[in-house]
Design a protein around this motif. Structure first.
Motif: not given
Length: 120
Positions: A18-30
């Motif tokens: 669902a998040c696509g390539p931004s999945f890990y960037s999103l988690l990193d930010s969190l």
């Protein structure tokens, strides 16, 4: 937020799609701007390890993180997790395997947080 994080650990593949390539960037930010509480997931999960390693290499977070686990983990492992990932292990007794003491503690925490929020 806790429900969202629980969904990440239990439905990782679906969320990654669902998040696509931004999945890990999103988690990193969190991980960088929040304190994370790991409940019901092991720190050996490859996705969790990847995010922890990436976030600590890029910009180590000043926010402490916590993981709730049954008692019995070796003290040296606890120290290694703390120094490597800024995660403090919160242990609970689980002699009979039903996690009753954890559930009681989480309900008590929920009540304490609700009381604090009511005052503020």
């Amino acid at each position: 937020m806790f429900k969202w994080l629980a969904a990440i650990s239990s439905n990782t593949q679906r969320i990654k799609l669902a998040c696509g390539p931004s999945f890990y960037s999103l988690l990193d930010s969190l991980f960088l701007v929040n304190t994370i509480l790991f409940i019901g997931c092991g720190l050996s999960d490859p996705d969790i390890q990847l995010v922890l390693e990436n976030s600590n290499i890029a910009v180590p977070s000043a926010h402490p993180h916590y993981s709730i686990m049954p008692a019995g983990m070796h003290n040296a492992l606890n120290k290694a997790i703390k120094s490597s990932y800024n995660i403090k292990i919160l242990e609970y007794e689980n002699d009979n395997g039903d996690h009753a003491s954890l559930l009681a503690s989480l309900n008590e925490l929920k009540d304490l947080v609700s009381a604090i929020r009511a005052v503020n």
